[in-house]
Design an enzyme around this catalytic site. Structure first.
Site, PDB file in Angstrom:
ATOM      1  N   GLU A  37      -4.536  11.492  -1.071  1.00 16.83           N
ATOM      2  CA  GLU A  37      -3.799  10.237  -1.178  1.00 16.83           C
ATOM      3  C   GLU A  37      -3.980   9.624  -2.563  1.00 16.83           C
ATOM      4  OE1 GLU A  37      -2.116   6.294  -0.345  1.00 16.83           O
ATOM      5  OE2 GLU A  37      -1.656   8.374   0.107  1.00 16.83           O
TER       6      GLU A  37
ATOM      7  N   CYS B 235       0.230 -13.296  11.952  1.00 19.49           N
ATOM      8  CA  CYS B 235       0.354 -14.716  12.308  1.00 19.49           C
ATOM      9  C   CYS B 235       0.791 -15.564  11.124  1.00 19.49           C
ATOM     10  CB  CYS B 235      -0.977 -15.235  12.826  1.00 19.49           C
ATOM     11  SG  CYS B 235      -1.756 -14.149  14.023  1.00 19.49           S
TER      12      CYS B 235
ATOM     13  N   HIS C 191     -13.239  28.248  -6.203  1.00 19.77           N
ATOM     14  CA  HIS C 191     -12.242  29.264  -5.842  1.00 19.77           C
ATOM     15  C   HIS C 191     -10.994  29.176  -6.705  1.00 19.77           C
ATOM     16  CE1 HIS C 191     -14.538  30.596  -2.377  1.00 19.77           C
ATOM     17  NE2 HIS C 191     -14.750  29.317  -2.091  1.00 19.77           N
TER      18      HIS C 191
ATOM     19  N   GLU D 233       2.679   9.079  -8.354  1.00 16.77           N
ATOM     20  CA  GLU D 233       3.855   8.279  -8.051  1.00 16.77           C
ATOM     21  C   GLU D 233       4.108   7.182  -9.081  1.00 16.77           C
ATOM     22  OE1 GLU D 233       4.584   8.030  -3.291  1.00 16.77           O
ATOM     23  OE2 GLU D 233       2.788   7.038  -4.028  1.00 16.77           O
TER      24      GLU D 233
ATOM     25  N   ASN E 142      -5.548 -17.413  11.066  1.00 20.47           N
ATOM     26  CA  ASN E 142      -5.135 -16.020  10.901  1.00 20.47           C
ATOM     27  C   ASN E 142      -6.377 -15.199  10.594  1.00 20.47           C
ATOM     28  OD1 ASN E 142      -2.516 -16.865  11.151  1.00 20.47           O
ATOM     29  ND2 ASN E 142      -1.973 -16.566   9.011  1.00 20.47           N
ATOM     30  N   GLY E 143      -6.456 -13.979  11.121  1.00 21.82           N
ATOM     31  CA  GLY E 143      -7.583 -13.112  10.802  1.00 21.82           C
ATOM     32  C   GLY E 143      -8.395 -12.778  12.040  1.00 21.82           C
TER      33      GLY E 143
ATOM     34  N   ARG F 292       7.229 -12.409  10.408  1.00 24.53           N
ATOM     35  CA  ARG F 292       5.880 -11.847  10.389  1.00 24.53           C
ATOM     36  C   ARG F 292       5.520 -11.194  11.721  1.00 24.53           C
ATOM     37  NH1 ARG F 292       2.868 -14.436   6.111  1.00 24.53           N
ATOM     38  NH2 ARG F 292       0.908 -14.033   7.182  1.00 24.53           N
TER      39      ARG F 292
ATOM     40  N   TRP G 213       0.219 -13.442  16.745  1.00 23.00           N
ATOM     41  CA  TRP G 213       0.341 -12.090  17.260  1.00 23.00           C
ATOM     42  C   TRP G 213      -0.979 -11.784  17.950  1.00 23.00           C
ATOM     43  CZ3 TRP G 213       4.575  -8.675  16.343  1.00 23.00           C
ATOM     44  CH2 TRP G 213       4.443  -7.425  16.953  1.00 23.00           C
TER      45      TRP G 213
ATOM     46  N   LYS H 177      -0.869   8.813  -5.146  1.00 21.80           N
ATOM     47  CA  LYS H 177      -0.599   7.473  -5.682  1.00 21.80           C
ATOM     48  C   LYS H 177      -0.542   7.493  -7.205  1.00 21.80           C
ATOM     49  CE  LYS H 177       0.083   5.035  -2.151  1.00 21.80           C
ATOM     50  NZ  LYS H 177       0.541   6.274  -1.499  1.00 21.80           N
TER      51      LYS H 177
ATOM     52  N   LYS I 226      11.906   3.632  -1.360  1.00 19.09           N
ATOM     53  CA  LYS I 226      10.920   3.185  -0.377  1.00 19.09           C
ATOM     54  C   LYS I 226      11.035   3.969   0.918  1.00 19.09           C
ATOM     55  CE  LYS I 226       7.629   0.647   1.225  1.00 19.09           C
ATOM     56  NZ  LYS I 226       6.259   0.925   0.760  1.00 19.09           N
TER      57      LYS I 226
END
Length: 607
Positions: free
Chosen positions: A479, A2, A502, A486, A98-99, A27, A74, A483, A602
């Site tokens: 993850e 929103c 192991h 990267e 918003n939220g 948005r 939205w 990161k 990207k």
């Protein structure tokens, strides 16, 4: 997604509000509206669908006044109808928001018991009625907004108009961004700099918990303790406003801090908060008709799928296989029974993932895309599509898109569990409630950034770092390692904690930091046992856990970072911003190009 705009100006507000809303169309939204003050009274114009519909309404029924607020919505709480469109108003106040207000059901019931009438299905109207109730008690507008905000739990950015005062607007933010635009004898509020860019290039970025009271020529900012504070202003070029970093040093840092918003928008898209029920709009995917689900993606998207694998199997009782898109096609996968495949991609254009989808369609499998771009190739070619409403992500290393993918995947897993008869209606409600709490929990996790930054400096000189975890914390550890690799160029690996003995435990020495991702769940004792094995071999350990987990670890850890307590189901959401911030601050300490790391793009649109 929103957008918010507020104007206290020198000329008619309605067309200026519409102009600003058009700049916020990027948005995403499904309704729009404005409210102005005319002779001290609130007038509104709202419309479902595109801003053109709002313009048509304004032509037929113009509203006047120099002070107003506008919103592109939205739909989250309630369908995308005119009745649910913002602004919401009583005879005393109009609000755009918003939220997500997490406890809106309880507050709504309390207000209804006091005789307050609701016109919409939204959570925002609860906030509007709360402010009205506080005004009814004789409080000033500022005190009424503070009183109302003290009662709500969740994420918000708001702008408020008050009957009888055309020279007053109040805004506040917690978990959603809001800026103040400083004009020449006029003031503006906006969800970002692009909202106010047509009118001024001088903006103040409000910080978490801030409240601002503006008139045509003045503004007063209160911090979260409600003490007056001075915030610096910035000059933002209109051409750069759409992709501005605000007060953040890098886009990646900004996008990590947008994780609560990304999750709130995505969860709001799939969960009906009144019914506490998961629905997949326009999906039409029947999980009761399949025996096996393949989850396919690349990089971070693949790791989001690794988390979802636990959810699909543990909650929905659905057999899952998870594969990297670049390998999936070439090993000629074989389905056991009725198969479907789910493809995850931020851009929706990832070449390997797209080709894997096409292979599955050739094999006659049902396909489901989880994408951040609704017009992308994967969205167009999949049998069904689920959007992740993360918004534009500029940083190459994906952060807010990752947690938005988790939000969509968790919703799908719950839907699959209901379709397959594996959970009851009451269990669905409980899972829905847990998901609706995640934006607040992520925001709480972000509040410990200073501790994360200190830890990052301590490990930034390492040549190699290990991350470990069990259960859903294992793919979160993967993850985390991705990161760090990267953006800092430090070698890092993620391991299932039980696999240490192991082989990987041979790497442990005093120069190899180990980061243990360890929410306090049914596996915490086993994870702590692995931590003690590392400590016995001199490995420097940082434990990411909640208060209970840290207490259980005792003296085995060199360093600990205390995460918010949460249910194990939503732990991947809570620990994601921590591992993202850790990678970010290590990279900053090393002086690398955080937003555009070497050799990376990207969107990978070639094989």
């Amino acid at each position: 997604m929103c957008g918010i705009i507020g104007i206290i100006g020198k000329e008619a507000a309605s067309q200026r509000l519409v102009e600003a809303l058009k700049r916020l169309e990027y948005r995403g939204y499904d309704s729009a509206g404005i409210a102005t003050l005319v002779d001290g009274k609130i007038e509104r114009c709202r419309a479902a669908g595109k801003i053109k519909n709002l313009e048509d309404e304004l032509k037929a029924n113009p509203i006047h006044g120099n002070t107003g607020i506008g919103h592109t919505r939205w739909a989250t709480h309630g369908a995308p109808t005119t009745r649910n469109a913002h602004p919401h108003a009583t005879d005393k106040v109009a609000v755009v928001h918003n939220g997500i207000i997490e406890n809106f059901r309880t507050l709504r019931e309390e207000l209804e018991a006091k005789g307050y009438k609701f016109d919409s299905e939204t959570d925002t109207e609860v906030l509007t009625q709360l402010i009205s109730h506080s005004l009814d008690k004789g409080l000033s507008p500022r005190a009424a907004v503070i009183d109302a905000l003290n009662q709500v739990r969740g994420a918000f950015a708001i702008a408020c108009l008050f009957t009888g005062d055309e020279n007053l607007m109040i805004g506040a933010r917690q978990g959603s961004p809001l800026v103040v635009g400083l004009g020449n004898d006029e003031m503006f509020l906006g969800s970002d700099a692009i909202a106010v860019a047509p009118f001024t290039n001088k903006v103040i970025y409000l910080e978490e918990g801030d409240l601002v009271e503006v008139t045509k020529s003045t503004y007063v900012i209160l911090d979260k303790a409600r003490k007056e504070i001075i915030r610096p202003f910035a000059i933002v070029a209109a051409s750069a406003a759409a992709v501005e970093k605000g007060n953040y040093r890098h886009y990646m840092q900004k996008e990590i801090h947008e994780e609560p918003d990304a999750v709130a928008r995505t969860i709001g898209h799939y969960i009906d908060p009144l019914e506490e029920k998961v629905s997949l709009p326009n999906c039409g995917f029947d999980f009761a008709s399949i025996d096996q689900l393949w989850i396919v993606g690349c990089g971070t998207a693949y790791l989001a799928g690794r988390v979802a694998e636990y959810w699909f199997e543990q909650i929905a009782g659905l057999s899952c296989e998870n594969d990297i898109a670049s390998e999936f096609r070439y090993r000629k996968p074989v389905a056991a029974g009725r198969a479907a495949a789910l493809f995850i991609s931020q851009s929706g254009e990832t070449a390997d993932t797209l080709e894997a989808l096409r292979l599955c369609k050739q094999n006659g499998w049902k396909t489901l895309g989880v994408v951040n771009v609704a017009t992308s190739s994967i969205a167009r070619e999949a049998d069904a599509v689920l959007e992740t409403l993360a918004g534009p992500e500029i940083g190459v290393a994906s952060t807010k898109a990752f947690v938005a993918q988790l939000a969509a995947l968790a919703s799908v897993a719950i839907n699959a569990a209901i379709a397959r008869g594996k959970i009851t209606r009451e269990q669905e409600r409980e899972y829905a409630r847990l998901l609706m709490e995640t934006p607040r929990l992520i925001r709480e996790a972000l509040e410990i950034e200073n501790k994360i930054e200190k830890t990052a400096h301590e490990i930034s000189h390492a040549k190699s770092i290990l991350y470990i975890g069990r259960g859903t914390a294992y793919p979160v550890a993967l993850e985390a390692a991705l990161k760090l690799k990267e953006i800092s160029y430090i070698h890092a690996e993620g391991y299932a904690a039980g696999e240490l003995k192991h082989g990987p435990i041979a790497l442990i020495d005093e120069n190899t930091p180990v980061i243990a991702v360890a929410p306090h769940d049914e596996l915490i004792e086993k994870t702590i046992s692995n931590v003690q094995e590392i400590a016995a071999r001199g490995g420097p350990i940082t434990l990411l856990s909640d208060a209970k987990g840290i207490e259980e670890a005792g003296d085995a850890v060199k360093n600990s970072v205390r995460a918010p307590e949460c249910h194990p189901f939503v732990a991947p959401f809570v620990y994601s911003p921590l591992i993202h911030l850790l990678a970010y601050h290590v990279a900053v300490a090393k002086g690398t190009d955080v937003d555009q790391p070497r050799n990376l793009a990207k969107s990978v649109t070639v094989e």
